[in-house]
Design an enzyme around this catalytic site. Structure first.
Site, PDB file in Angstrom:
ATOM      1  N   LYS A 170       0.865  -1.188   0.000  1.00 16.27           N
ATOM      2  CA  LYS A 170       0.000   0.000   0.000  1.00 16.27           C
ATOM      3  C   LYS A 170       0.897   1.232   0.000  1.00 16.27           C
ATOM      4  CE  LYS A 170      -1.575   2.856   2.874  1.00 16.27           C
ATOM      5  NZ  LYS A 170      -1.578   4.082   2.008  1.00 16.27           N
ATOM      6  N   GLY A 201      -4.800   3.202  -1.507  1.00 19.74           N
ATOM      7  CA  GLY A 201      -5.775   3.598  -0.503  1.00 19.74           C
ATOM      8  C   GLY A 201      -5.141   4.408   0.597  1.00 19.74           C
ATOM      9  N   ASP A 202      -5.951   4.776   1.567  1.00 17.82           N
ATOM     10  CA  ASP A 202      -5.441   5.575   2.679  1.00 17.82           C
ATOM     11  C   ASP A 202      -5.196   4.692   3.896  1.00 17.82           C
ATOM     12  OD1 ASP A 202      -7.995   5.104   3.726  1.00 17.82           O
ATOM     13  OD2 ASP A 202      -8.728   7.106   3.234  1.00 17.82           O
ATOM     14  N   GLY A 203      -4.677   5.314   4.954  1.00 15.11           N
ATOM     15  CA  GLY A 203      -4.358   4.565   6.158  1.00 15.11           C
ATOM     16  C   GLY A 203      -5.566   3.950   6.837  1.00 15.11           C
ATOM     17  N   PRO A 204      -6.625   4.732   7.097  1.00 14.30           N
ATOM     18  CA  PRO A 204      -7.797   4.156   7.774  1.00 14.30           C
ATOM     19  C   PRO A 204      -8.482   3.053   6.972  1.00 14.30           C
ATOM     20  CG  PRO A 204      -7.811   6.546   7.942  1.00 14.30           C
ATOM     21  CD  PRO A 204      -6.718   6.197   6.978  1.00 14.30           C
ATOM     22  N   GLY A 207      -4.566   0.643   5.133  1.00 18.03           N
ATOM     23  CA  GLY A 207      -3.431   0.418   6.021  1.00 18.03           C
ATOM     24  C   GLY A 207      -3.812  -0.234   7.333  1.00 18.03           C
ATOM     25  N   GLU A 378       9.525  16.996  14.636  1.00 17.04           N
ATOM     26  CA  GLU A 378       9.912  16.799  13.246  1.00 17.04           C
ATOM     27  C   GLU A 378       9.039  17.686  12.362  1.00 17.04           C
ATOM     28  OE1 GLU A 378      11.052  13.122  10.343  1.00 17.04           O
ATOM     29  OE2 GLU A 378       9.109  12.999  11.352  1.00 17.04           O
TER      30      GLU A 378
END
Length: 474
Positions: A170, A201-204, A207, A378
């Protein structure tokens, strides 16, 4: 334009059932250039099932068979270098020269190193009467970021293939184009169906499902510490292996005997490379108090000498990669000013000649103390802070006063002195006198900079389990 609207699952290109798409934005203009399909947990499940089905066969392939596949992929990466560079430059804003000469070539660089290692790697060895065997860990979820996209793809995909693992990739939905090219290359190279799978796709949506999936044996993630913590928590419920390469706030210690005319400008250029979007960038410059004003002057002059512009303009810096990152960088610069840091170069104002896009001027802060947010968080943009120290021990104390521990930098004409300081830094890597990264050496950090190591033999062994066969060597 590369088509990122399909997934590669089980050796075939297919669309997501959801039909949801998201714009891929050119950060130099802020305008969409194409779109990417946004997968769902159901898409992730299909890809994991394909990888699980392919694992028994692929895990039993010979080293020679895996070498043949890796060499075929590597050759195609070299052939398509300029196309990959164009994709990276358009999707995340890297200057085209950087994309062609560093970003895109990092793919064959890491594939080539894994090929070299695999040719001689001993998957079995005797330890007395016991046979020690290294075996592929299983189905791997590979989750990669947008800042050095091909580099991160290669540092995960190449060793996973070499180890005999199967995988679901991903990539960042903000920079999906080079991952699509890699999937095309893997398909052309004849990698068996299901061994490599790509789901955008995205994290939610994707991922998180990969991290928690009971049929995933390992998650390798590169990205923010915040996201790494979430992945570690989700993965812990099924006791899978987790390798995390996360953030950094690396200290760059320039000792009093260093050549400041070399060390300071070179260090400023290192942090501004890729618009400051490198996890190991030397973002905290630590200098002797007696030479502090000299260092600040050199750093500010170097920053002001760097040009900012569109990726194809020949400028030293392109835009930062996306709007959320741009807004964060600007907010952090404003926060530094609000905390009382001295703005020596750059600032939160858009470069005057650029009316649109996510451009940030190379920024240098003096008057910084270790408690300020700009010295602790950061920023992931072209922002440097300069901090004075009293002596070597004080420099080490300041350098280690961070929750991160990815990289460090030490400058001194006295090699033994530099080594002593390097040895006291709580970081996974240290560069002496501007030494370059080494593809064969391990890349990774301490503390909230992650766990595990990538690159070279250490990266290969992240994807291998260890089995003891007692009596097997007698």
């Amino acid at each position: 334009m590369i088509d990122a609207k399909k997934f590669y699952i089980g050796g075939a290109w297919q669309s997501s059932a959801s039909g949801v798409k998201k714009p891929v934005v050119d950060p130099a203009t802020g305008e969409p250039i194409t779109s990417v399909a946004i997968g769902t947990a159901a898409d992730a499940d299909l890809a994991v099932a394909a990888a699980r089905q392919a694992f028994p066969g692929y895990s039993r392939t010979t080293v020679a068979e895996r070498l043949e596949l890796l060499e075929a992929i590597n050759a195609r990466l070299v052939e398509r270098n300029d196309e990959i560079a164009e994709a990276i430059s358009s999707e995340m804003g890297a200057p085209i020269a950087l994309a062609r000469e560093a970003q895109a070539p990092s793919g064959p660089q890491h594939f080539g190193e894994i090929i070299r290692i695999l040719r001689a790697y001993a998957f079995e060895k005797a330890m007395g009467s016991t046979l020690i065997r290294r075996e592929p860990v299983g189905v791997c979820a590979l989750i990669t970021p947008w800042n050095w996209p091909m580099n991160q793809l290669a540092t995960k995909v190449a060793p996973a293939l070499a180890a005999g693992c199967t995988m679901v990739l991903k990539p960042s939905e903000l920079a999906p184009l080079d991952a699509t090219i890699l999937a095309e290359i893997i398909d052309e190279a004849g990698v068996p169906p299901g061994v490599f799978n790509l789901v955008h796709g995205d994290g939610p949506g994707v991922g998180a499902r990969l991290a928690e999936h009971p049929d995933v044996d390992m998650v390798s993630f590169t990205g923010s510490t915040r996201a790494g913590i979430s992945i570690g928590e989700a993965a812990s419920r099924s006791i899978k292996r987790v390798a995390l390469e996360l953030g950094g706030k690396s200290a760059n210690i320039i000792l009093d005997d260093a050549d400041f005319d070399v060390a300071v400008p070179q260090s400023v250029r290192a942090i501004m490379l890729n618009s400051g979007q490198s996890c190991n960038a030397p973002t905290r410059m630590l200098v002797p108090r007696a030479r502090y004003e000299e260092a600040c002057g050199l750093a500010a002059a170097t920053a002001r000498s760097l040009s900012v512009g569109a990726p194809g303009s020949g400028a030293d810096l392109g835009p930062v990669a996306n709007r959320p990152q741009y807004e964060r960088v600007i907010a952090m610069i404003e926060k530094g000013i609000g905390e009382g840091a001295h703005l020596l170069a750059g600032g939160a104002v858009r470069p005057a000649h650029l009316e649109r896009g996510f451009f940030v001027m190379p920024t240098v802060f003096g008057g910084v103390t270790s408690h300020m947010a700009v010295a602790r968080e950061e920023i992931f943009g072209p922002v440097l802070v300069v901090i004075p120290f009293e002596d070597d021990a004080d420099a080490i104390r300041i350098a280690n006063d961070t929750e991160y521990g990815l990289s460090g930098y030490v400058w001194s004409r006295d090699r033994e002195r530099a080594l002593a300081v390097a040895g006291a830094l709580r970081t996974g890597m240290v560069h002496l006198n501007g030494a370059s990264l080494d593809t064969a050496a391990p890349f990774g950090g301490y503390g909230k900079s992650g766990n595990g190591r990538e690159w070279g033999v250490f990266g290969l062994e992240e994807f291998l389990e260890v089995k003891s066969i007692y009596g097997g060597a007698s």
